[in-house]
Enzyme design. Structure first.
Site, PDB file in Angstrom:
ATOM      1  N   HIS A   1       0.822  -1.208   0.000  1.00 22.79           N
ATOM      2  CA  HIS A   1       0.000   0.000   0.000  1.00 22.79           C
ATOM      3  C   HIS A   1       0.854   1.256   0.000  1.00 22.79           C
ATOM      4  CE1 HIS A   1       0.755   0.921   4.279  1.00 22.79           C
ATOM      5  NE2 HIS A   1       0.644  -0.383   4.492  1.00 22.79           N
TER       6      HIS A   1
ATOM      7  N   CYS B 160       2.821  -4.866   6.757  1.00 22.29           N
ATOM      8  CA  CYS B 160       2.547  -4.592   5.345  1.00 22.29           C
ATOM      9  C   CYS B 160       3.772  -3.995   4.655  1.00 22.29           C
ATOM     10  CB  CYS B 160       1.364  -3.649   5.212  1.00 22.29           C
ATOM     11  SG  CYS B 160      -0.194  -4.399   5.742  1.00 22.29           S
TER      12      CYS B 160
END
Length: 198
Positions: free
Chosen positions: A158, A174
């Protein structure tokens, strides 16, 4: 007075993004910088700027390879080339490793901390209902959701509004890119793309 209020709101939203920052081959570099969609990338080390590089790994074109130790993501292309992006990765013990596929994509995604995140960081409980997508959301401009065996791994590739974190291990597991880099990667990545995280 209004200017002070806006500055305070920006500070609070920026602090939120910092608090919840989160949600993971051998190459020869050839320096061919690619221009930024959002202009200068303040706070980003030149080493982690997007570049077109020679790639001599075994993964076929269309694969995404993330080297967590070197803090780079490679979008493998044809004829021995790749686009290389600088990334931020998960804190020790929180990183995803192995293979997955891109099972979902989101434009300005919303963010909700997982139960594990809230257990590790109780201050995140206040966001249990989620944070809507937008420029101040911790997932940034785009997200690629990593799936394994048809199930969401809860790990993402992301964007981030904190370019100074690229090249570090600070997220909740992440893989983060600058917003302009995640937009570039998002646009070139179809659903079902294989992702290898080493």
């Amino acid at each position: 007075m209004e200017e002070h209020h806006i500055a305070r709101r920006g500070l609070v939203l920026g602090t939120l993004a910092l608090m919840v920052s989160g949600c993971t081959s051998t190459l020869r570099q050839v320096t061919e910088p690619i221009s930024s969609a959002f202009g200068p990338r303040s706070g980003l080390s030149p080493r982690f700027r997007r570049q077109h590089v020679r790639y001599d790994g075994n993964e076929p074109p269309g694969t995404i390879v993330v080297d967590t130790s070197q803090r780079f993501l490679y979008a493998v292309e044809t004829d021995g080339w790749a686009t290389r992006y600088g990334v931020g990765v998960g804190e020790q013990g929180l990183s995803f490793k192995g293979t997955a596929t891109v099972g979902r994509k989101a434009d300005w995604p919303s963010w909700t901390p997982t139960a594990n995140m809230m257990r590790r960081k109780p201050r995140l409980v206040q966001y249990a209902g989620g944070v809507p997508g937008g420029p101040n959301n911790p997932l940034g401009a785009r997200a690629l959701y990593l799936y394994r065996d048809g199930r969401d791994t809860h790990f993402r590739i992301h964007g981030t509004n904190e370019p100074w974190t690229i090249g570090t291990a600070v997220s909740n597991g992440c893989i983060r890119l600058t917003n302009d880099d995640i937009i570039d990667l998002y646009d070139r990545t179809p659903l079902g793309t294989r992702v290898v995280v080493v």
